[in-house]
Write an enzyme that holds these catalytic residues in place. Structure first.
Site, short mmCIF file in Angstrom:
data_model
loop_
_atom_site.label_atom_id
_atom_site.label_comp_id
_atom_site.label_asym_id
_atom_site.label_seq_id
_atom_site.Cartn_x
_atom_site.Cartn_y
_atom_site.Cartn_z
N CYS A 112 -32.33 -18.52 -31.28
CA CYS A 112 -33.55 -19.30 -31.10
C CYS A 112 -34.55 -18.56 -30.21
O CYS A 112 -35.75 -18.55 -30.49
CB CYS A 112 -33.24 -20.66 -30.48
SG CYS A 112 -32.12 -21.66 -31.47
N ASP A 113 -34.03 -17.94 -29.17
CA ASP A 113 -34.84 -17.12 -28.26
C ASP A 113 -35.50 -15.99 -29.06
O ASP A 113 -36.72 -15.80 -29.01
CB ASP A 113 -33.93 -16.58 -27.15
CG ASP A 113 -34.62 -15.64 -26.18
OD1 ASP A 113 -35.10 -14.57 -26.61
OD2 ASP A 113 -34.65 -15.96 -24.98
#
Length: 173
Positions: free
Chosen positions: A65-66
């Site tokens: 997600c980062d």
């Protein structure tokens, strides 16, 4: 009305259930209410007249997600003012703001689905077992019609960044 449940999705190989419809290119984008901060809600109409690249992530505090959010933040510079990149997660708005500050992410708009998960169920990304939103990409044109959709079958995989950006670029003009 009971929400539709869909199988065929996994988290690290373990089956998970998505709740809501499977949207397709050509569908009208469902309206949504998401939190920009604790008190401010926004809807699809707040981004009227723009191409919307909606990047859905389970939580900004995880590796994929980062990386996904940082990648779209970089791509935003090449897309111009006609495109808005919305990153949707169920993280609290405080956590989203903290993460963006720490990561130097300033070109994507982070929006939270924490209150009632209505985005998740409207876009068919709500994970029944985890109460998170599944990784997915939606590109929506200026008239709120979906032109590109990618639902990831495995939560830990990366989306096709190039195809999503290309879909957004085709709508500019």
């Amino acid at each position: 009305m009971v929400a539709q449940e869909r199988s065929g999705y996994t988290l690290k190989g373990n089956p998970i259930t998505l709740v809501g419809p499977e949207l397709k290119a050509g569908d009208k984008a469902p309206d949504f209410k998401l939190n920009k901060d604790l008190m401010t809600q926004v809807s699809l109409s707040d981004y009227a007249g723009k191409v919307k690249l909606i990047s859905v992530v389970p939580s900004l505090d995880t590796g994929v997600c980062d990386a996904q959010t940082r990648r779209f933040n970089e791509e935003a510079a090449n897309l111009g003012d006609d495109v808005v990149i919305l990153t949707v997660s169920v993280d609290l708005p405080f956590a989203q703001a903290r993460w963006c500050g720490a990561a130097g992410v300033d070109k994507v708009v982070t929006l939270s689905d924490y209150k009632d998960r209505s985005f998740g169920t409207a876009y068919g990304v709500f994970i029944k077992e985890l109460a998170l939103d599944m990784r997915a990409i939606f590109v929506v044109d200026k008239n709120d019609t979906i032109s590109y959709v990618e639902y990831l079958s495995e939560m830990t995989e990366h989306p096709n960044y190039e195809q999503a950006v290309a879909a957004a670029k085709q709508l500019i003009g």
